[in-house]
Enzyme design. Structure first.
Site, PDB file in Angstrom:
ATOM      1  N   ASN A  10       0.855  -1.191   0.000  1.00  0.00           N
ATOM      2  CA  ASN A  10       0.000   0.000   0.000  1.00  0.00           C
ATOM      3  C   ASN A  10       0.891   1.240   0.000  1.00  0.00           C
ATOM      4  O   ASN A  10       1.441   1.617   1.032  1.00  0.00           O
ATOM      5  CB  ASN A  10      -0.909  -0.026   1.243  1.00  0.00           C
ATOM      6  CG  ASN A  10      -1.774   1.210   1.342  1.00  0.00           C
ATOM      7  OD1 ASN A  10      -1.858   2.009   0.403  1.00  0.00           O
ATOM      8  ND2 ASN A  10      -2.431   1.382   2.481  1.00  0.00           N
ATOM      9  N   LYS A  12       0.061   4.296  -0.476  1.00  0.00           N
ATOM     10  CA  LYS A  12      -0.591   5.512   0.039  1.00  0.00           C
ATOM     11  C   LYS A  12      -0.326   6.693  -0.910  1.00  0.00           C
ATOM     12  O   LYS A  12      -0.242   6.478  -2.112  1.00  0.00           O
ATOM     13  CB  LYS A  12      -0.118   5.783   1.469  1.00  0.00           C
ATOM     14  CG  LYS A  12      -0.263   4.518   2.341  1.00  0.00           C
ATOM     15  CD  LYS A  12      -0.115   4.744   3.806  1.00  0.00           C
ATOM     16  CE  LYS A  12      -0.253   3.399   4.512  1.00  0.00           C
ATOM     17  NZ  LYS A  12      -0.424   3.509   5.934  1.00  0.00           N
ATOM     18  N   HIS A  88      -9.905   1.112   4.138  1.00  0.00           N
ATOM     19  CA  HIS A  88      -8.665   1.346   4.885  1.00  0.00           C
ATOM     20  C   HIS A  88      -8.940   2.361   6.000  1.00  0.00           C
ATOM     21  O   HIS A  88      -9.685   3.317   5.794  1.00  0.00           O
ATOM     22  CB  HIS A  88      -7.568   1.862   3.954  1.00  0.00           C
ATOM     23  CG  HIS A  88      -6.228   1.866   4.614  1.00  0.00           C
ATOM     24  ND1 HIS A  88      -5.858   2.837   5.496  1.00  0.00           N
ATOM     25  CD2 HIS A  88      -5.207   0.986   4.558  1.00  0.00           C
ATOM     26  CE1 HIS A  88      -4.644   2.561   5.949  1.00  0.00           C
ATOM     27  NE2 HIS A  88      -4.228   1.448   5.388  1.00  0.00           N
ATOM     28  N   GLU A  90      -7.403   4.742   7.097  1.00  0.00           N
ATOM     29  CA  GLU A  90      -7.126   6.149   6.778  1.00  0.00           C
ATOM     30  C   GLU A  90      -8.258   6.784   5.979  1.00  0.00           C
ATOM     31  O   GLU A  90      -8.365   8.001   5.907  1.00  0.00           O
ATOM     32  CB  GLU A  90      -5.786   6.249   6.028  1.00  0.00           C
ATOM     33  CG  GLU A  90      -4.622   5.994   6.972  1.00  0.00           C
ATOM     34  CD  GLU A  90      -3.355   5.519   6.312  1.00  0.00           C
ATOM     35  OE1 GLU A  90      -3.228   5.622   5.080  1.00  0.00           O
ATOM     36  OE2 GLU A  90      -2.471   5.024   7.042  1.00  0.00           O
ATOM     37  N   GLU A 161      -6.291  -5.084  10.292  1.00  0.00           N
ATOM     38  CA  GLU A 161      -5.339  -4.003  10.531  1.00  0.00           C
ATOM     39  C   GLU A 161      -5.738  -3.237  11.792  1.00  0.00           C
ATOM     40  O   GLU A 161      -6.585  -2.332  11.724  1.00  0.00           O
ATOM     41  CB  GLU A 161      -5.320  -3.028   9.346  1.00  0.00           C
ATOM     42  CG  GLU A 161      -4.851  -3.642   8.048  1.00  0.00           C
ATOM     43  CD  GLU A 161      -4.178  -2.595   7.164  1.00  0.00           C
ATOM     44  OE1 GLU A 161      -2.999  -2.775   6.868  1.00  0.00           O
ATOM     45  OE2 GLU A 161      -4.824  -1.607   6.802  1.00  0.00           O
ATOM     46  N   GLY A 167       1.455   2.313  10.863  1.00  0.00           N
ATOM     47  CA  GLY A 167       2.435   3.401  10.797  1.00  0.00           C
ATOM     48  C   GLY A 167       3.047   3.779  12.131  1.00  0.00           C
ATOM     49  O   GLY A 167       3.687   4.823  12.244  1.00  0.00           O
ATOM     50  N   SER A 200       2.413  -2.057  10.586  1.00  0.00           N
ATOM     51  CA  SER A 200       3.835  -2.078  10.979  1.00  0.00           C
ATOM     52  C   SER A 200       4.517  -3.414  10.695  1.00  0.00           C
ATOM     53  O   SER A 200       5.415  -3.811  11.442  1.00  0.00           O
ATOM     54  CB  SER A 200       4.002  -1.680  12.449  1.00  0.00           C
ATOM     55  OG  SER A 200       3.601  -0.327  12.635  1.00  0.00           O
ATOM     56  N   GLY A 222       4.477   1.416   5.125  1.00  0.00           N
ATOM     57  CA  GLY A 222       5.813   2.027   5.161  1.00  0.00           C
ATOM     58  C   GLY A 222       6.912   1.162   4.564  1.00  0.00           C
ATOM     59  O   GLY A 222       7.684   1.625   3.714  1.00  0.00           O
TER      60      GLY A 222
END
Ligand code: PGA
Length: 243
Positions: A10, A12, A88, A90, A161, A167, A200, A222
């Site tokens: 992902n 982002k 997601h 976010e 998740e 993150g 993470s 990330g």
């Protein structure tokens, strides 16, 4: 070998990592690890045309319409994009101060999932609890409610998740991941789905997380932006798949 593990990268709101489109990058689908990249809407077609297996980070269920800035599931279908992220965290959240994020509810996400499936696009459905919810002992209640409203069909992929792990460098303890995956699987009854862990995942913890009971892959943010780190995770997935 059992089934391939699924690894979602992902990206982002970042451009594709340097060299990602090269034939020897770790972002290509490979035996033992089904690698799917989720670029921005802007980069999606370029990555698709370069031969990466791609998914969109979001898409609307409407065929078309006055939705400035958005793309639709039907557009993904027209371009043969095989995957889409739905829900997601976010995109679920909202901040009044900055207006960032999209306040997507389980009902909105359910409509996305229904449309994706009707168009033969595989939705990767993200669910997970916040830290407050976990600390209050409400993880299963939250996951159960999300699954009940979204009602993912057998062709969907689920990504567990925990919101607090995304993150942050924090992850649940292995037994907590196993318990959450077992709970999700029990709620899906015998629907045969991939259940991914996300939050993470990195080169240091990937082998342990991917070896856990009921974990069929990962959704990686990330660490997926760093080709060397992502390559280590791909190797860990291949190893886990060969057991
Ligand atoms: P992270 O993101 O790996 O950076 O925690 C995961 C995700 O957002 O899917």
């Amino acid at each position: 070998m059992s089934k391939s593990f699924f690894l979602g990268a992902n990206w982002k709101m970042y451009p594709p990592p340097e060299g990602a489109l090269a034939p020897d990058s770790p972002y290509h689908d490979t035996p033992g690890a089904k690698v799917v990249v989720f670029p921005t809407s802007l980069h999606l077609l370029g990555c698709h045309k370069a031969g990466l297996v791609c998914g969109a980070q979001c898409a609307r269920p409407e065929q078309s319409g006055a939705f400035t800035g958005d793309i639709g599931m039907a557009m993904l279908k027209a371009e043969n994009i095989p995957y889409v992220l739905c829900g997601h965290s976010e995109r679920r959240t909202y901040s009044e101060d900055t207006g960032k994020y999209h306040d997507e509810t389980d009902q909105v996400i359910a409509a996305q999932v229904r449309t994706a499936v009707a168009l033969n696009i595989t939705p990767v459905v993200c669910i997970g609890e916040t830290l407050d919810q976990r600390n209050a002992g409400k993880t299963e209640e939250v996951l159960g409610r999300q699954l009940e409203t979204i009602d993912p069909p057998a062709s969907a992929i689920i990504a567990y998740e925990p919101v607090w792990a995304i993150g942050t460098g924090m992850t649940p303890k292995p037994p907590e991941v196993v318990a959450a995956h077992a709970f999700i699987r029990s709620r899906l009854r015998d629907r045969a789905m991939y259940i991914l862990y996300g939050g993470s995942m990195n080169p240091k913890n990937a082998a342990e997380l991917l070896a856990l009971d009921g974990v069929d892959g990962g959704l990686i943010g990330g660490a997926s932006l760093k080709p060397k780190e992502f390559a280590v995770i791909v190797e860990a997935a291949k190893k886990a798949a060969s057991k």
